[in-house]
Each structure stands twice: as structure tokens, then as C-alpha cells.
Scaffold this motif. Structure first.
Motif, PDB file in Angstrom:
ATOM      1  N   VAL A  39      -0.782 -14.758  13.485  1.00  0.00           N
ATOM      2  CA  VAL A  39      -1.715 -14.620  12.375  1.00  0.00           C
ATOM      3  C   VAL A  39      -3.034 -13.985  12.787  1.00  0.00           C
ATOM      4  O   VAL A  39      -3.759 -13.464  11.953  1.00  0.00           O
ATOM      5  N   GLU A  40      -3.365 -14.022  14.064  1.00  0.00           N
ATOM      6  CA  GLU A  40      -4.606 -13.414  14.541  1.00  0.00           C
ATOM      7  C   GLU A  40      -4.436 -11.948  14.916  1.00  0.00           C
ATOM      8  O   GLU A  40      -5.412 -11.276  15.240  1.00  0.00           O
ATOM      9  N   GLY A  41      -3.210 -11.449  14.884  1.00  0.00           N
ATOM     10  CA  GLY A  41      -2.953 -10.061  15.240  1.00  0.00           C
ATOM     11  C   GLY A  41      -3.489  -9.104  14.190  1.00  0.00           C
ATOM     12  O   GLY A  41      -3.884  -9.508  13.095  1.00  0.00           O
ATOM     13  N   PRO A  42      -3.525  -7.819  14.521  1.00  0.00           N
ATOM     14  CA  PRO A  42      -4.033  -6.832  13.568  1.00  0.00           C
ATOM     15  C   PRO A  42      -3.140  -6.724  12.350  1.00  0.00           C
ATOM     16  O   PRO A  42      -1.932  -6.983  12.414  1.00  0.00           O
ATOM     17  N   ARG A  43      -3.742  -6.362  11.272  1.00  0.00           N
ATOM     18  CA  ARG A  43      -3.024  -6.129  10.018  1.00  0.00           C
ATOM     19  C   ARG A  43      -3.773  -5.070   9.242  1.00  0.00           C
ATOM     20  O   ARG A  43      -4.928  -4.797   9.526  1.00  0.00           O
ATOM     21  N   PHE A  44      -3.099  -4.482   8.298  1.00  0.00           N
ATOM     22  CA  PHE A  44      -3.784  -3.502   7.459  1.00  0.00           C
ATOM     23  C   PHE A  44      -3.342  -3.685   6.027  1.00  0.00           C
ATOM     24  O   PHE A  44      -2.309  -4.296   5.745  1.00  0.00           O
ATOM     25  N   ALA A  45      -4.144  -3.173   5.129  1.00  0.00           N
ATOM     26  CA  ALA A  45      -3.841  -3.250   3.699  1.00  0.00           C
ATOM     27  C   ALA A  45      -3.977  -1.857   3.110  1.00  0.00           C
ATOM     28  O   ALA A  45      -4.838  -1.075   3.520  1.00  0.00           O
ATOM     29  N   VAL A  46      -3.100  -1.560   2.165  1.00  0.00           N
ATOM     30  CA  VAL A  46      -3.158  -0.279   1.460  1.00  0.00           C
ATOM     31  C   VAL A  46      -3.079  -0.538  -0.036  1.00  0.00           C
ATOM     32  O   VAL A  46      -2.522  -1.545  -0.488  1.00  0.00           O
ATOM     33  N   ASP A  47      -3.620   0.380  -0.776  1.00  0.00           N
ATOM     34  CA  ASP A  47      -3.557   0.324  -2.228  1.00  0.00           C
ATOM     35  C   ASP A  47      -2.091   0.314  -2.670  1.00  0.00           C
ATOM     36  O   ASP A  47      -1.247   0.996  -2.076  1.00  0.00           O
ATOM     37  N   ALA A  48      -1.782  -0.443  -3.706  1.00  0.00           N
ATOM     38  CA  ALA A  48      -0.394  -0.563  -4.169  1.00  0.00           C
ATOM     39  C   ALA A  48       0.212   0.791  -4.535  1.00  0.00           C
ATOM     40  O   ALA A  48       1.390   1.045  -4.266  1.00  0.00           O
ATOM     41  N   ASP A  49      -0.574   1.682  -5.147  1.00  0.00           N
ATOM     42  CA  ASP A  49      -0.052   3.012  -5.496  1.00  0.00           C
ATOM     43  C   ASP A  49       0.272   3.834  -4.255  1.00  0.00           C
ATOM     44  O   ASP A  49       1.268   4.558  -4.215  1.00  0.00           O
ATOM     45  N   ALA A  50      -0.572   3.727  -3.235  1.00  0.00           N
ATOM     46  CA  ALA A  50      -0.318   4.447  -1.983  1.00  0.00           C
ATOM     47  C   ALA A  50       0.940   3.909  -1.308  1.00  0.00           C
ATOM     48  O   ALA A  50       1.729   4.672  -0.749  1.00  0.00           O
ATOM     49  N   TRP A  51       1.141   2.599  -1.335  1.00  0.00           N
ATOM     50  CA  TRP A  51       2.339   1.986  -0.747  1.00  0.00           C
ATOM     51  C   TRP A  51       3.585   2.487  -1.469  1.00  0.00           C
ATOM     52  O   TRP A  51       4.587   2.832  -0.844  1.00  0.00           O
ATOM     53  N   SER A  52       3.518   2.552  -2.783  1.00  0.00           N
ATOM     54  CA  SER A  52       4.663   3.028  -3.577  1.00  0.00           C
ATOM     55  C   SER A  52       4.986   4.483  -3.222  1.00  0.00           C
ATOM     56  O   SER A  52       6.154   4.842  -3.069  1.00  0.00           O
ATOM     57  N   ALA A  53       3.959   5.307  -3.072  1.00  0.00           N
ATOM     58  CA  ALA A  53       4.181   6.704  -2.690  1.00  0.00           C
ATOM     59  C   ALA A  53       4.793   6.797  -1.301  1.00  0.00           C
ATOM     60  O   ALA A  53       5.697   7.611  -1.061  1.00  0.00           O
ATOM     61  N   PHE A  54       4.311   5.964  -0.379  1.00  0.00           N
ATOM     62  CA  PHE A  54       4.885   5.944   0.978  1.00  0.00           C
ATOM     63  C   PHE A  54       6.365   5.560   0.940  1.00  0.00           C
ATOM     64  O   PHE A  54       7.189   6.204   1.590  1.00  0.00           O
ATOM     65  N   LEU A  55       6.711   4.525   0.194  1.00  0.00           N
ATOM     66  CA  LEU A  55       8.120   4.106   0.121  1.00  0.00           C
ATOM     67  C   LEU A  55       8.990   5.188  -0.489  1.00  0.00           C
ATOM     68  O   LEU A  55      10.118   5.409  -0.028  1.00  0.00           O
ATOM     69  N   SER A  56       8.500   5.864  -1.509  1.00  0.00           N
ATOM     70  CA  SER A  56       9.258   6.963  -2.110  1.00  0.00           C
ATOM     71  C   SER A  56       9.513   8.069  -1.089  1.00  0.00           C
ATOM     72  O   SER A  56      10.609   8.602  -0.997  1.00  0.00           O
TER      73      SER A  56
END
Length: 60
Positions: A39-56
Motif C-alpha cells: 500500500v505504500e508503493g507508488p501508484r498513479f491515477a488517470v482521468d476515466a476518459d483517458a483510461w477508456s481511450a487507453f483500453l481501446s
């Protein structure tokens, strides 16, 4: 980022624990972390629309 996020492992993670990413969804963003780093490791967050574009893009 809140520790109160509900994290789940990728369905592509193997059962040996060697390739595990975890994802959490909040109202406007997707959070990603490496489960091996805890839980202390690095993490990142992206906008939901950007995530959807990445998955596509990745699904092509």
C-alpha cells in the motif's frame, strides 16, 4: 490518494503473484498500483476518459 479505495487485481495477473497490478475506481479517475510493492508503493491515477481511450487502444 485515499487508502479507502477498493482495489482489485487485474484479471490478467497470474496466480503466482509475479505479475499483479491492482486497480481502483473513483468517481472521476482510475487508480493503478503494483500489488507486490504494498500500500505504500507508488501508484498513479488517470482521468476515466483517458483510461477508456487507453483500453481501446490497447485492445487493438
Amino acid at each position: 490518494m485515499s487508502d479507502e479505495l477498493s482495489w482489485f487485481k487485474s484479471s490478467y495477473s497470474d496466480s503466482e503473484g509475479s505479475a499483479c497490478i491492482e486497480v481502483a475506481v473513483s468517481p472521476h479517475s482510475i487508480h493503478v498500483r503494483d500489488s507486490k510493492l504494498g500500500v505504500e508503493g507508488p501508484r498513479f491515477a488517470v482521468d476515466a476518459d483517458a483510461w477508456s481511450a487507453f483500453l481501446s487502444y490497447a485492445a487493438r
